[in-house]
Motif scaffolding. Structure first.
Motif, PDB file in Angstrom:
ATOM      1  N   LEU A   5      -7.421   1.483   4.377  1.00 57.12           N
ATOM      2  CA  LEU A   5      -7.282   0.273   3.562  1.00 57.12           C
ATOM      3  C   LEU A   5      -6.294  -0.697   4.205  1.00 57.12           C
ATOM      4  O   LEU A   5      -6.490  -1.918   4.154  1.00 57.12           O
ATOM      5  CB  LEU A   5      -6.841   0.650   2.145  1.00 57.12           C
ATOM      6  CG  LEU A   5      -7.930   1.316   1.296  1.00 57.12           C
ATOM      7  CD1 LEU A   5      -7.323   2.056   0.113  1.00 57.12           C
ATOM      8  CD2 LEU A   5      -8.944   0.284   0.803  1.00 57.12           C
ATOM      9  N   ASN A  54      -6.291   1.181  -7.840  1.00 54.75           N
ATOM     10  CA  ASN A  54      -5.685   2.471  -8.152  1.00 54.75           C
ATOM     11  C   ASN A  54      -6.601   3.595  -7.699  1.00 54.75           C
ATOM     12  O   ASN A  54      -7.805   3.579  -7.987  1.00 54.75           O
ATOM     13  CB  ASN A  54      -5.425   2.598  -9.656  1.00 54.75           C
ATOM     14  CG  ASN A  54      -4.282   1.715 -10.120  1.00 54.75           C
ATOM     15  OD1 ASN A  54      -3.341   1.468  -9.370  1.00 54.75           O
ATOM     16  ND2 ASN A  54      -4.346   1.238 -11.353  1.00 54.75           N
ATOM     17  N   MET A  55      -6.034   4.561  -6.997  1.00 62.43           N
ATOM     18  CA  MET A  55      -6.831   5.663  -6.475  1.00 62.43           C
ATOM     19  C   MET A  55      -7.010   6.738  -7.539  1.00 62.43           C
ATOM     20  O   MET A  55      -6.113   7.531  -7.806  1.00 62.43           O
ATOM     21  CB  MET A  55      -6.158   6.264  -5.235  1.00 62.43           C
ATOM     22  CG  MET A  55      -7.034   7.239  -4.487  1.00 62.43           C
ATOM     23  SD  MET A  55      -8.580   6.515  -3.896  1.00 62.43           S
ATOM     24  CE  MET A  55      -7.937   5.282  -2.747  1.00 62.43           C
ATOM     25  N   LEU A  91      -7.107   7.428   3.417  1.00 60.80           N
ATOM     26  CA  LEU A  91      -7.628   6.212   2.814  1.00 60.80           C
ATOM     27  C   LEU A  91      -6.602   5.086   2.814  1.00 60.80           C
ATOM     28  O   LEU A  91      -6.962   3.916   2.969  1.00 60.80           O
ATOM     29  CB  LEU A  91      -8.096   6.498   1.385  1.00 60.80           C
ATOM     30  CG  LEU A  91      -9.341   7.380   1.264  1.00 60.80           C
ATOM     31  CD1 LEU A  91      -9.607   7.733  -0.193  1.00 60.80           C
ATOM     32  CD2 LEU A  91     -10.554   6.697   1.872  1.00 60.80           C
ATOM     33  N   GLY A  92      -5.337   5.415   2.653  1.00 59.68           N
ATOM     34  CA  GLY A  92      -4.295   4.388   2.696  1.00 59.68           C
ATOM     35  C   GLY A  92      -4.238   3.695   4.041  1.00 59.68           C
ATOM     36  O   GLY A  92      -4.084   2.473   4.133  1.00 59.68           O
ATOM     37  N   ILE A 101      -2.098  -1.595  -3.769  1.00 55.58           N
ATOM     38  CA  ILE A 101      -2.976  -0.436  -3.660  1.00 55.58           C
ATOM     39  C   ILE A 101      -2.152   0.824  -3.879  1.00 55.58           C
ATOM     40  O   ILE A 101      -1.325   1.195  -3.042  1.00 55.58           O
ATOM     41  CB  ILE A 101      -3.686  -0.396  -2.297  1.00 55.58           C
ATOM     42  CG1 ILE A 101      -4.583  -1.629  -2.140  1.00 55.58           C
ATOM     43  CG2 ILE A 101      -4.505   0.892  -2.162  1.00 55.58           C
ATOM     44  CD1 ILE A 101      -5.362  -1.688  -0.844  1.00 55.58           C
ATOM     45  N   ASN A 102      -2.366   1.452  -5.032  1.00 52.52           N
ATOM     46  CA  ASN A 102      -1.689   2.703  -5.372  1.00 52.52           C
ATOM     47  C   ASN A 102      -2.550   3.858  -4.874  1.00 52.52           C
ATOM     48  O   ASN A 102      -3.419   4.363  -5.586  1.00 52.52           O
ATOM     49  CB  ASN A 102      -1.501   2.799  -6.891  1.00 52.52           C
ATOM     50  CG  ASN A 102      -0.413   1.884  -7.409  1.00 52.52           C
ATOM     51  OD1 ASN A 102       0.716   1.917  -6.940  1.00 52.52           O
ATOM     52  ND2 ASN A 102      -0.756   1.058  -8.393  1.00 52.52           N
ATOM     53  N   ASN A 103      -2.287   4.272  -3.648  1.00 48.91           N
ATOM     54  CA  ASN A 103      -3.143   5.263  -3.009  1.00 48.91           C
ATOM     55  C   ASN A 103      -2.507   6.646  -2.893  1.00 48.91           C
ATOM     56  O   ASN A 103      -3.208   7.653  -2.857  1.00 48.91           O
ATOM     57  CB  ASN A 103      -3.517   4.770  -1.601  1.00 48.91           C
ATOM     58  CG  ASN A 103      -4.122   5.856  -0.746  1.00 48.91           C
ATOM     59  OD1 ASN A 103      -5.265   6.243  -0.925  1.00 48.91           O
ATOM     60  ND2 ASN A 103      -3.335   6.380   0.194  1.00 48.91           N
ATOM     61  N   THR A 162      -9.761  13.073   4.972  1.00 45.06           N
ATOM     62  CA  THR A 162      -8.656  12.133   5.099  1.00 45.06           C
ATOM     63  C   THR A 162      -7.583  12.636   6.063  1.00 45.06           C
ATOM     64  O   THR A 162      -6.448  12.889   5.679  1.00 45.06           O
ATOM     65  CB  THR A 162      -8.031  11.848   3.723  1.00 45.06           C
ATOM     66  OG1 THR A 162      -7.708  13.101   3.095  1.00 45.06           O
ATOM     67  CG2 THR A 162      -8.984  11.094   2.832  1.00 45.06           C
ATOM     68  N   THR A 220       2.974   5.430 -10.118  1.00 43.25           N
ATOM     69  CA  THR A 220       1.843   4.501 -10.064  1.00 43.25           C
ATOM     70  C   THR A 220       1.869   3.532 -11.239  1.00 43.25           C
ATOM     71  O   THR A 220       1.677   2.318 -11.071  1.00 43.25           O
ATOM     72  CB  THR A 220       0.522   5.279 -10.050  1.00 43.25           C
ATOM     73  OG1 THR A 220       0.459   6.067  -8.857  1.00 43.25           O
ATOM     74  CG2 THR A 220      -0.667   4.347 -10.077  1.00 43.25           C
ATOM     75  N   VAL A 257       0.840  -1.191   0.000  1.00 41.31           N
ATOM     76  CA  VAL A 257       0.000   0.000   0.000  1.00 41.31           C
ATOM     77  C   VAL A 257       0.878   1.245   0.000  1.00 41.31           C
ATOM     78  O   VAL A 257       1.739   1.402   0.870  1.00 41.31           O
ATOM     79  CB  VAL A 257      -0.923   0.042   1.237  1.00 41.31           C
ATOM     80  CG1 VAL A 257      -1.873   1.243   1.149  1.00 41.31           C
ATOM     81  CG2 VAL A 257      -1.714  -1.258   1.384  1.00 41.31           C
ATOM     82  N   ALA A 282     -13.103   3.734   2.064  1.00 41.68           N
ATOM     83  CA  ALA A 282     -12.122   2.646   1.987  1.00 41.68           C
ATOM     84  C   ALA A 282     -12.813   1.291   1.900  1.00 41.68           C
ATOM     85  O   ALA A 282     -12.430   0.433   1.088  1.00 41.68           O
ATOM     86  CB  ALA A 282     -11.192   2.692   3.196  1.00 41.68           C
TER      87      ALA A 282
END
Length: 259
Positions: A17, A133-134, A13-14, A82-84, A184, A112, A6, A210
């Motif tokens: 998650l 992907n975010m 959000l990261g 997870i690319n946040n 966030t 990313t 992550v 999330a």
């Protein structure tokens, strides 16, 4: 034990998650530029979930950092990516700071994309894997006063949808999460009851966003837009001239700046 990586994991959000992954007993590789918050996150996950957590302090806006991350983890197989990580920048393009814009483009697009490419090969060979992907609600229309941010999120949505199609039948799925405005802040400073109060109209709770994105990723959905109003906003540009949609976004952005 399966492994999840992550980015931007130390807050927002990261962080949320990462909590969901820890609950599901994933070994975690958490990447963030904020060393202090990353350490707090690691301690909480280890204490509350007995999670195995590896942390990497990396500036994801730097060139070739994706390869540095893969090298640092010795090419361990990644089951979920997870690319946040990301950030915004407000102002007219003629006046904003290029160094910040360049960093944003490197982070949102180059890092990313490169990290996705480096992880994807192993996923395809193993016949399984999930990538989240975010993106953003911003991906669906141009964004005056945040032109680079909106454009980069549009790239992320288009890129994710395209490779999701390419990967059909491989056992690997790609999901673009497209939230609207989300509160966030790092969650150690936020009450556990915050979400029950629905923070504000058009301001979403990070826990809910999330969870929505996490469930969509597990189901292999191509994109996910949390909230009925956000779904409406995402569809709206299809039913009006592009110039009109762009002008509406400009007015909204200007109003936000005034406040």
């Amino acid at each position: 034990m399966k492994t999840a990586l992550v980015t931007g994991a130390a807050s927002g959000l990261g962080y949320e998650l990462s909590l969901l992954l820890a609950k599901d007993a994933y070994k975690l590789i958490l990447v963030d530029v904020n060393a202090e918050n990353l350490t707090k996150c690691k301690l909480e996950l280890e204490t509350n979930f007995n999670a195995q957590v590896v942390t990497l302090v990396k500036d994801l806006s730097l060139p070739n950092v994706a390869q540095d991350i893969i090298d640092a983890i010795n090419n361990v197989p990644i089951d979920i990516l997870i690319n946040n990580a990301g950030f915004g920048l407000f102002g007219t393009f003629a006046e904003t700071n290029w160094e910040r814009e360049s960093a944003m483009l490197n982070l949102h697009i180059i890092t990313t994309t490169h990290l996705t490419k480096l992880v994807l090969d192993g996923m395809v060979k193993r016949g399984s894997g999930k990538i989240l992907n975010m993106s953003s609600l911003a991906a669906f229309q141009p964004g005056p006063l945040m032109s680079i941010y909106y454009a980069s999120k549009g790239y992320m949505l288009s890129f994710s949808e395209a490779i999701a199609n390419e990967l059909k039948g491989t056992g690997v799925t790609v999901t673009a999460l497209c939230p609207g405005p989300t509160k966030t802040l790092f969650q150690e400073t936020v009450s556990e009851n915050t979400c029950s109060n629905k923070i504000k109209f058009n301001m979403a709770c990070p826990k809910e966003v999330a969870l929505y994105g996490y469930k969509a990723m597990l189901k292999g959905k191509t994109y996910a837009i949390p909230g009925g109003f956000n779904k409406f906003l995402a569809a709206l540009p299809r039913f009006m001239p592009r110039n009109t949609a762009t002008s509406i976004v400009r007015k909204i952005q200007a109003k936000n700046r005034d406040h």
